[in-house]
Scaffold this motif. Structure first.
Motif, PDB file in Angstrom:
ATOM      1  N   GLY A  66       0.818  -1.288   0.066  1.00  0.00           N
ATOM      2  CA  GLY A  66       0.023  -0.078  -0.035  1.00  0.00           C
ATOM      3  C   GLY A  66       0.704   1.119  -0.083  1.00  0.00           C
ATOM      4  N   TRP A  67       0.019   2.319  -0.194  1.00  0.00           N
ATOM      5  CA  TRP A  67       1.102   3.472  -0.331  1.00  0.00           C
ATOM      6  C   TRP A  67      -0.223   4.685   0.183  1.00  0.00           C
ATOM      7  CZ3 TRP A  67      -1.172   6.941  -3.981  1.00  0.00           C
ATOM      8  CH2 TRP A  67      -2.256   6.158  -4.783  1.00  0.00           C
ATOM      9  N   ILE A  68       0.537   6.007   0.601  1.00  0.00           N
ATOM     10  CA  ILE A  68      -0.328   7.308   0.780  1.00  0.00           C
ATOM     11  C   ILE A  68       0.501   8.479   0.349  1.00  0.00           C
ATOM     12  CG2 ILE A  68       0.470   7.372   3.058  1.00  0.00           C
ATOM     13  CD1 ILE A  68      -2.613   8.108   3.721  1.00  0.00           C
ATOM     14  N   GLY A  69      -0.150   9.412  -0.152  1.00  0.00           N
ATOM     15  CA  GLY A  69       0.653  10.704  -0.464  1.00  0.00           C
ATOM     16  C   GLY A  69      -0.291  11.700  -0.678  1.00  0.00           C
ATOM     17  N   GLY A  70       0.363  12.869  -0.439  1.00  0.00           N
ATOM     18  CA  GLY A  70      -0.548  14.158  -0.568  1.00  0.00           C
ATOM     19  C   GLY A  70      -0.866  14.330  -1.991  1.00  0.00           C
ATOM     20  N   TRP A  71      -2.165  15.007  -2.034  1.00  0.00           N
ATOM     21  CA  TRP A  71      -2.634  15.448  -3.424  1.00  0.00           C
ATOM     22  C   TRP A  71      -3.375  16.627  -3.364  1.00  0.00           C
ATOM     23  CZ3 TRP A  71      -1.547  12.601  -7.400  1.00  0.00           C
ATOM     24  CH2 TRP A  71      -2.029  12.732  -8.492  1.00  0.00           C
ATOM     25  N   GLY A  72      -3.795  17.301  -4.411  1.00  0.00           N
ATOM     26  CA  GLY A  72      -4.739  18.475  -4.217  1.00  0.00           C
ATOM     27  C   GLY A  72      -5.465  18.812  -5.295  1.00  0.00           C
ATOM     28  N   PHE A  73      -5.837  20.142  -5.910  1.00  0.00           N
ATOM     29  CA  PHE A  73      -6.745  20.398  -6.755  1.00  0.00           C
ATOM     30  C   PHE A  73      -5.825  20.916  -8.033  1.00  0.00           C
ATOM     31  CE2 PHE A  73     -10.696  21.772  -3.741  1.00  0.00           C
ATOM     32  CZ  PHE A  73     -11.005  20.011  -3.742  1.00  0.00           C
ATOM     33  N   GLY A  74      -4.760  20.758  -7.908  1.00  0.00           N
ATOM     34  CA  GLY A  74      -3.864  21.195  -9.499  1.00  0.00           C
ATOM     35  C   GLY A  74      -4.261  22.698  -9.770  1.00  0.00           C
ATOM     36  N   ASP A  75      -4.555  22.650 -10.881  1.00  0.00           N
ATOM     37  CA  ASP A  75      -4.867  24.189 -11.533  1.00  0.00           C
ATOM     38  C   ASP A  75      -6.458  24.554 -11.471  1.00  0.00           C
ATOM     39  OD1 ASP A  75      -2.049  24.362 -12.167  1.00  0.00           O
ATOM     40  OD2 ASP A  75      -2.252  23.405 -14.145  1.00  0.00           O
ATOM     41  N   ARG A  76      -7.017  23.720 -10.849  1.00  0.00           N
ATOM     42  CA  ARG A  76      -8.470  23.903 -10.926  1.00  0.00           C
ATOM     43  C   ARG A  76      -8.609  25.338 -10.144  1.00  0.00           C
ATOM     44  NH1 ARG A  76     -13.422  19.910  -9.699  1.00  0.00           N
ATOM     45  NH2 ARG A  76     -14.853  21.128  -9.128  1.00  0.00           N
ATOM     46  N   LYS A  77      -9.683  26.190 -10.730  1.00  0.00           N
ATOM     47  CA  LYS A  77      -9.970  27.464 -10.047  1.00  0.00           C
ATOM     48  C   LYS A  77     -10.850  27.053  -8.945  1.00  0.00           C
ATOM     49  CE  LYS A  77     -12.406  31.728 -10.709  1.00  0.00           C
ATOM     50  NZ  LYS A  77     -11.176  32.493 -10.155  1.00  0.00           N
ATOM     51  N   ILE A  78     -10.555  27.386  -7.781  1.00  0.00           N
ATOM     52  CA  ILE A  78     -11.096  27.191  -6.385  1.00  0.00           C
ATOM     53  C   ILE A  78     -11.858  28.134  -5.835  1.00  0.00           C
ATOM     54  CG2 ILE A  78     -10.823  26.224  -4.087  1.00  0.00           C
ATOM     55  CD1 ILE A  78     -10.045  24.494  -6.221  1.00  0.00           C
ATOM     56  N   GLU A  79     -13.355  28.009  -5.783  1.00  0.00           N
ATOM     57  CA  GLU A  79     -14.127  29.137  -5.388  1.00  0.00           C
ATOM     58  C   GLU A  79     -14.628  28.435  -3.805  1.00  0.00           C
ATOM     59  OE1 GLU A  79     -14.658  31.782  -6.459  1.00  0.00           O
ATOM     60  OE2 GLU A  79     -14.171  31.609  -8.664  1.00  0.00           O
ATOM     61  N   PRO A  80     -15.103  29.464  -2.756  1.00  0.00           N
ATOM     62  CA  PRO A  80     -15.598  29.097  -1.659  1.00  0.00           C
ATOM     63  C   PRO A  80     -16.792  28.263  -1.881  1.00  0.00           C
ATOM     64  CG  PRO A  80     -15.405  31.355  -1.848  1.00  0.00           C
ATOM     65  CD  PRO A  80     -14.906  30.982  -3.035  1.00  0.00           C
ATOM     66  N   GLY A  81     -16.995  27.044  -0.982  1.00  0.00           N
ATOM     67  CA  GLY A  81     -17.809  26.456  -1.062  1.00  0.00           C
ATOM     68  C   GLY A  81     -17.631  24.709  -0.574  1.00  0.00           C
ATOM     69  N   ASP A  82     -18.358  23.726  -1.064  1.00  0.00           N
ATOM     70  CA  ASP A  82     -18.179  22.623  -0.543  1.00  0.00           C
ATOM     71  C   ASP A  82     -17.733  21.925  -1.775  1.00  0.00           C
ATOM     72  OD1 ASP A  82     -19.191  23.170   1.907  1.00  0.00           O
ATOM     73  OD2 ASP A  82     -21.136  22.336   1.687  1.00  0.00           O
ATOM     74  N   TYR A  83     -16.728  20.757  -1.676  1.00  0.00           N
ATOM     75  CA  TYR A  83     -16.459  20.028  -2.588  1.00  0.00           C
ATOM     76  C   TYR A  83     -16.362  18.465  -2.202  1.00  0.00           C
ATOM     77  CZ  TYR A  83     -14.429  24.267  -4.802  1.00  0.00           C
ATOM     78  OH  TYR A  83     -14.185  25.164  -5.447  1.00  0.00           O
ATOM     79  N   THR A  84     -17.102  17.757  -2.946  1.00  0.00           N
ATOM     80  CA  THR A  84     -17.412  16.332  -2.794  1.00  0.00           C
ATOM     81  C   THR A  84     -16.303  15.332  -3.485  1.00  0.00           C
ATOM     82  OG1 THR A  84     -19.762  16.580  -2.326  1.00  0.00           O
ATOM     83  CG2 THR A  84     -18.746  14.352  -2.719  1.00  0.00           C
ATOM     84  N   LEU A  85     -15.377  14.460  -2.673  1.00  0.00           N
ATOM     85  CA  LEU A  85     -14.434  14.139  -3.130  1.00  0.00           C
ATOM     86  C   LEU A  85     -14.781  12.292  -2.861  1.00  0.00           C
ATOM     87  CD1 LEU A  85     -11.352  15.705  -1.423  1.00  0.00           C
ATOM     88  CD2 LEU A  85     -12.780  16.384  -3.575  1.00  0.00           C
ATOM     89  N   VAL A  86     -14.499  11.363  -4.111  1.00  0.00           N
ATOM     90  CA  VAL A  86     -14.659  10.089  -3.881  1.00  0.00           C
ATOM     91  C   VAL A  86     -13.296   9.585  -4.685  1.00  0.00           C
ATOM     92  CG1 VAL A  86     -15.856   8.063  -4.565  1.00  0.00           C
ATOM     93  CG2 VAL A  86     -17.108  10.002  -3.919  1.00  0.00           C
ATOM     94  N   LEU A  87     -12.706   8.557  -3.967  1.00  0.00           N
ATOM     95  CA  LEU A  87     -11.558   7.625  -4.650  1.00  0.00           C
ATOM     96  C   LEU A  87     -11.951   6.389  -5.029  1.00  0.00           C
ATOM     97  CD1 LEU A  87      -8.517   7.931  -5.435  1.00  0.00           C
ATOM     98  CD2 LEU A  87      -8.100   6.998  -3.336  1.00  0.00           C
ATOM     99  N   ASP A  88     -11.678   6.152  -6.309  1.00  0.00           N
ATOM    100  CA  ASP A  88     -12.074   4.925  -6.845  1.00  0.00           C
ATOM    101  C   ASP A  88     -10.696   4.108  -7.362  1.00  0.00           C
ATOM    102  OD1 ASP A  88     -12.647   2.602  -8.654  1.00  0.00           O
ATOM    103  OD2 ASP A  88     -14.479   3.455  -9.118  1.00  0.00           O
ATOM    104  N   CYS A  89     -10.348   3.015  -6.577  1.00  0.00           N
ATOM    105  CA  CYS A  89      -9.106   2.356  -7.028  1.00  0.00           C
ATOM    106  C   CYS A  89      -9.531   0.638  -7.222  1.00  0.00           C
ATOM    107  CB  CYS A  89      -8.030   2.054  -5.791  1.00  0.00           C
ATOM    108  SG  CYS A  89      -7.449   4.003  -5.269  1.00  0.00           S
ATOM    109  N   ALA A  90      -9.284   0.198  -8.439  1.00  0.00           N
ATOM    110  CA  ALA A  90      -9.697  -1.013  -8.831  1.00  0.00           C
ATOM    111  C   ALA A  90     -11.031  -1.583  -8.675  1.00  0.00           C
ATOM    112  CB  ALA A  90      -8.433  -2.172  -8.118  1.00  0.00           C
ATOM    113  N   GLY A  91     -11.928  -0.666  -8.729  1.00  0.00           N
ATOM    114  CA  GLY A  91     -13.231  -0.732  -8.520  1.00  0.00           C
ATOM    115  C   GLY A  91     -13.833  -0.770  -7.161  1.00  0.00           C
ATOM    116  N   ASN A  92     -12.893  -0.205  -6.201  1.00  0.00           N
ATOM    117  CA  ASN A  92     -13.452  -0.235  -4.994  1.00  0.00           C
ATOM    118  C   ASN A  92     -13.380   1.571  -4.737  1.00  0.00           C
ATOM    119  OD1 ASN A  92     -13.621  -2.690  -3.843  1.00  0.00           O
ATOM    120  ND2 ASN A  92     -11.558  -2.901  -4.480  1.00  0.00           N
ATOM    121  N   LYS A  93     -14.559   1.805  -4.186  1.00  0.00           N
ATOM    122  CA  LYS A  93     -14.791   3.184  -3.760  1.00  0.00           C
ATOM    123  C   LYS A  93     -14.731   3.692  -2.348  1.00  0.00           C
ATOM    124  CE  LYS A  93     -17.283   4.355  -7.875  1.00  0.00           C
ATOM    125  NZ  LYS A  93     -18.507   4.981  -8.476  1.00  0.00           N
TER     126      LYS A  93
END
Length: 306
Positions: free
Chosen positions: A106-133
């Motif tokens: 296994g592994w873990i690392g830092g991630w972010g929004f990259g170049d996406r323009k960020i506005e105040p508000g809520d963001y919903t995140l879901v990570l899918d790896c090999a069909g498991n979410k």
């Protein structure tokens, strides 16, 4: 899209960030003690309850073994991170399996929004790896004036026409204009280094690297955590600035880089300050650490290096 911190770190269990030095073959990892098929468990966690508009947003992504002590090679495929903003706009980012180290545990690392323009508000995140979410994770971004009250930058004390022998001091400056004490790791502590980018137009040249760790005020060591938390504050070598106080840390470009021949160069210094504002139970506690990006560039014309 790139990771916001270092490359993904190996883990045993969920979040123990170590390299085991061992591996499990696909055949032995394929069946658990309960005769269930081995799989992967995606990992997605936030660094804090709320984020500040303008900061370098970071959260943590990764995988851990499921129903086994190792992950079969057939499941070591890219993960997909879905980001949905409060207005319904959705984007999907591909997160490649890390190439460094033995990652069957296994592994873990830092991630972010990259170049996406960020506005105040809520963001919903879901990570899918090999069909498991993962379950949905809500990331909250809000405006707060405290962000603009901590001013930081790099100052190049020489630019323009230089020779290879020219000394170029570069000063990291931080000004605390808040009404609270602020603290952040010294450069080098918690792996918070200074990155340098070099670009020469003709003949074309480009490279990116870290300022030498041994030249920083606190040479880097392997931390127990990569996050500057309130609980770790007393153990992290830190800069502490009271309201109105100012920091200047002098660096030398020559300690990290020597110009490689004549030409026009652009040199960029960058770092991120993980700032704790006030006290653990204060009004800014849930916003901390505030990851303040600091970057500056200067142009140089180099001649007579031959």
């Amino acid at each position: 899209m790139q990771r916001t911190g270092l490359s993904a770190c190996l883990i045993v269990g969920l979040f123990l960030i170590i390299v085991t030095g061992s591996s499990v073959s696909s055949s032995s990892a394929g069946i658990s003690s309960e005769n269930r098929a081995a799989g992967v468990e995606p990992v997605l966690r936030l660094e804090k309850p709320r984020y500040v508009l303008g900061e370098a947003i970071r959260f943590w992504v990764g995988v851990s073994p499921k129903n086994s002590t190792g992950i079969p090679e057939t499941l070591m495929t890219s993960c997909a991170l879905s980001i949905t903003s409060s207005d319904g706009a959705q984007s999907v980012q591909s997160i490649a399996w890390p190439v460094d180290g033995s990652s069957d545990r296994g592994w873990i690392g830092g991630w972010g929004f990259g170049d996406r323009k960020i506005e105040p508000g809520d963001y919903t995140l879901v990570l899918d790896c090999a069909g498991n979410k993962t379950p949905q994770v809500k990331l909250i971004v809000e405006r707060n004036e405290v962000f603009s009250q901590i001013r930081a930058g790099f100052r190049f004390e020489h630019a323009g026409a230089v020779t290879k022998a020219t000394k170029v001091p570069v000063v990291l400056t931080v000004q605390n204009d808040t009404n609270s004490v602020i603290r952040f790791p010294k450069r080098g502590a918690l792996m918070e280094g200074i990155s340098i980018k070099v670009v020469r137009k003709e003949p074309a040249l480009g490279s990116e690297f870290f300022y030498p760790w041994q030249k920083l005020s606190h040479p880097s060591t392997s931390p127990a955590s990569f996050t500057n938390t309130w609980g770790a504050a007393s153990e992290v070598p830190s800069v502490v600035l009271r309201p109105g106080q100012h920091l200047e840390q002098r660096l030398l470009l020559g300690d990290a880089y020597s110009f490689e021949g004549d030409g026009n160069y652009e040199i960029t210094f960058s770092t991120v300050l993980s700032v704790l504002v006030g006290e653990e139970n204060g009004p800014f506690a849930d916003l901390c650490p505030i990851r303040l990006p600091v970057t500056a560039s200067a142009m140089f014309v180099v001649a007579n290096t031959r």
